[in-house]
Enzyme design. Structure first.
Site, PDB file in Angstrom:
ATOM      1  CG  ASN A 109      68.766  26.813  62.867  1.00 43.85           C
ATOM      2  OD1 ASN A 109      68.133  25.681  61.531  1.00 43.85           O
ATOM      3  ND2 ASN A 109      69.073  27.256  63.662  1.00 43.85           N
ATOM      4  CE  LYS A 167      65.591  27.013  65.277  1.00 44.43           C
ATOM      5  NZ  LYS A 167      65.303  27.044  66.516  1.00 44.43           N
ATOM      6  CG  HIS A 205      70.846  26.820  67.339  1.00 42.43           C
ATOM      7  ND1 HIS A 205      70.485  26.369  67.609  1.00 42.43           N
ATOM      8  CD2 HIS A 205      70.498  27.342  66.496  1.00 42.43           C
ATOM      9  CE1 HIS A 205      69.348  27.087  67.894  1.00 42.43           C
ATOM     10  NE2 HIS A 205      69.926  28.040  67.312  1.00 42.43           N
ATOM     11  CD  GLU A 230      66.437  25.202  68.516  1.00 40.84           C
ATOM     12  OE1 GLU A 230      67.304  24.526  67.963  1.00 40.84           O
ATOM     13  OE2 GLU A 230      65.976  25.980  68.993  1.00 40.84           O
ATOM     14  CD  GLU A 274      70.757  32.156  67.152  1.00 39.71           C
ATOM     15  OE1 GLU A 274      70.652  32.436  65.686  1.00 39.71           O
ATOM     16  OE2 GLU A 274      71.165  30.607  67.156  1.00 39.71           O
ATOM     17  N   GLY A 327      62.940  31.264  69.990  1.00 34.55           N
ATOM     18  CA  GLY A 327      61.297  30.701  69.280  1.00 34.55           C
ATOM     19  C   GLY A 327      60.644  31.229  69.752  1.00 34.55           C
ATOM     20  CB  SER A 335      61.968  36.220  67.795  1.00 35.28           C
ATOM     21  OG  SER A 335      61.320  34.911  69.141  1.00 35.28           O
TER      22      SER A 335
HETATM   23  C1  PEP Z   1      67.242  30.227  66.097  1.00 38.35           C
HETATM   24  O1  PEP Z   1      67.106  28.864  66.295  1.00 38.35           O
HETATM   25  O2  PEP Z   1      68.979  30.506  65.773  1.00 38.35           O
HETATM   26  C2  PEP Z   1      66.795  31.391  66.163  1.00 38.35           C
HETATM   27  C3  PEP Z   1      66.708  32.370  65.076  1.00 38.35           C
HETATM   28  O3  PEP Z   1      65.158  30.718  65.752  1.00 38.35           O
HETATM   29  P1  PEP Z   1      64.349  31.599  65.756  1.00 38.35           P
HETATM   30  O4  PEP Z   1      64.592  32.828  64.665  1.00 38.35           O
HETATM   31  O5  PEP Z   1      62.584  30.617  65.581  1.00 38.35           O
HETATM   32  O6  PEP Z   1      63.920  32.969  67.419  1.00 38.35           O
END
Ligand code: PEP
Length: 250
Positions: A9, A11, A95, A97, A167, A173, A212
Site C-alpha cells: 500500500n 499510500k 483501511h 486511515e 491491521e 506506521g 510495521s
Molecule cells: C498499512 O498502512 O496498511 C500498513 C500496514 O502500514 P505500515 O506497514 O507502514 O505499518
C-alpha cells in the site's frame, strides 16, 4: 492450500519518477519470489502508468479505496468500473486511515465492499483495533463488529472472493509490530469466526497481517498458522525490502 499474498500500500507517496524506479526494482526482484501473489496499490493517478509498467509480469494491481457509487455527480471519486478499466484486480477497503478520517464507517465500508465485488474487483477488507481497545480487552469484539458490518449485509459467501487484512491500528506506521503470537491469536479468532458460518470459506480465505511489517520480522509473522501474508505500508516503498518481504511469504 492458501496461496500466500503480499500487497504493498503505497499510500500518498511517490512521483512518476520514483514509482518507475520502484516498479522496476520490484520486477527485477520477482525472480526471488516463489508462489506468492504480489500486488501493488499505487495512488489513483499513477495506476494507469503502473499498469503499463507491470504488463506481462505476475504482479497485480490494486487501488487504495473505491467509491460505493457506480458513476455520476461524485466529485473526486473513483468508481469500480474505472478501476477495472485500468487493470485493477483488488481494492483496499476500510483501511484504518480512512475509517476515522474520511468517515468510512462500517456501513460505508460494506457498501464499498459490495460495489467492488459487483464490478469484478476483489476487496481487501481491513479490520483492526485501536491501542485503547486492545488495552481494554476489546480486540475481538472490535474485529468481530467490523467483520459483521460487512457480512451482515453480504452473507458469509462474499468472503469466498475477498481477502481480509488484520491491521492493529497501533502497529500501523508506528514501528510497533504485533508479536507473531499476538497476531496469530487474532487471525485464529477471525478464521474461527468465519468457520462458525462456513468451514470451507474459513479454510480458503486469506488473512493478511499489516502493521510495521519489515523484511526482518516478516518470516516469523508469516510462519504463523493463520497468517497468509501481509499488507505492507512503509516497507513497500523500497523495492529490495518489499521483495524480501514477498520472498519471506513464499
Ligand atoms: C498499512 O498502512 O496498511 C500498513 C500496514 O502500514 P505500515 O506497514 O507502514 O505499518
Amino acid at each position: 492450500m492458501r496461496k500466500p499474498f503480499v500487497a504493498g500500500n503505497w499510500k500518498m507517496n511517490g512521483s512518476r519518477a520514483s514509482i518507475k524506479t520502484l516498479v522496476s526494482g520490484i520486477l527485477n526482484g520477482m525472480g526471488r519470489v516463489n508462489n506468492v501473489e504480489v500486488v501493488v496499490c499505487p495512488p489513483f493517478v499513477y495506476i494507469s502508468e503502473v499498469a503499463q509498467l507491470l504488463e506481462g509480469s505476475t504482479v497485480a494491481l490494486g487501488s487504495q479505496d473505491v467509491a460505493k457509487e457506480e458513476s455520476g455527480a461524485h466529485t473526486g471519486k473513483i468508481s469500480v468500473s474505472m478501476l477495472t478499466d485500468v487493470g485493477c484486480k483488488y481494492a483496499i477497503i476500510g483501511h484504518s486511515e480512512r475509517r476515522p478520517y474520511y468517515l468510512d464507517r462500517d456501513e460505508v465500508v460494506a457498501e464499498k465492499f459490495i460495489a467492488a465485488q459487483k464490478g469484478g474487483v476483489i476487496p481487501i477488507l481491513c479490520v483492526g483495533e485501536l491501542l485503547e481497545e486492545r488495552e481494554a480487552g476489546q480486540t475481538e469484539a472490535v474485529v468481530e463488529e467490523q467483520l459483521q458490518g460487512v457480512v451482515a449485509r453480504t452473507g458469509i459467501k462474499a468472503l469466498e472472493n475477498a481477502v481480509i487484512a488484520y491491521e492493529p491500528v497501533w502497529a500501523i506506521g508506528t514501528g510497533k509490530t504485533a508479536s507473531p503470537a499476538q497476531a496469530q491469536e487474532v487471525h485464529a479468532f477471525i478464521r474461527n469466526w468465519v468457520r462458525k458460518e462456513d468451514a470451507n470459506i474459513a479454510d480458503k480465505v486469506r488473512i493478511l497481517y499489516g502493521g510495521s511489517v519489515k523484511a526482518a520480522n516478516a518470516k516469523e509473522l508469516f510462519s504463523q498458522t493463520d497468517i497468509d501474508g501481509g499488507l505492507i505500508g512503509g516497507a513497500s516503498l523500497a523495492a529490495d525490502e518489499f521483495i524480501n518481504i514477498c520472498a519471506a511469504a513464499g
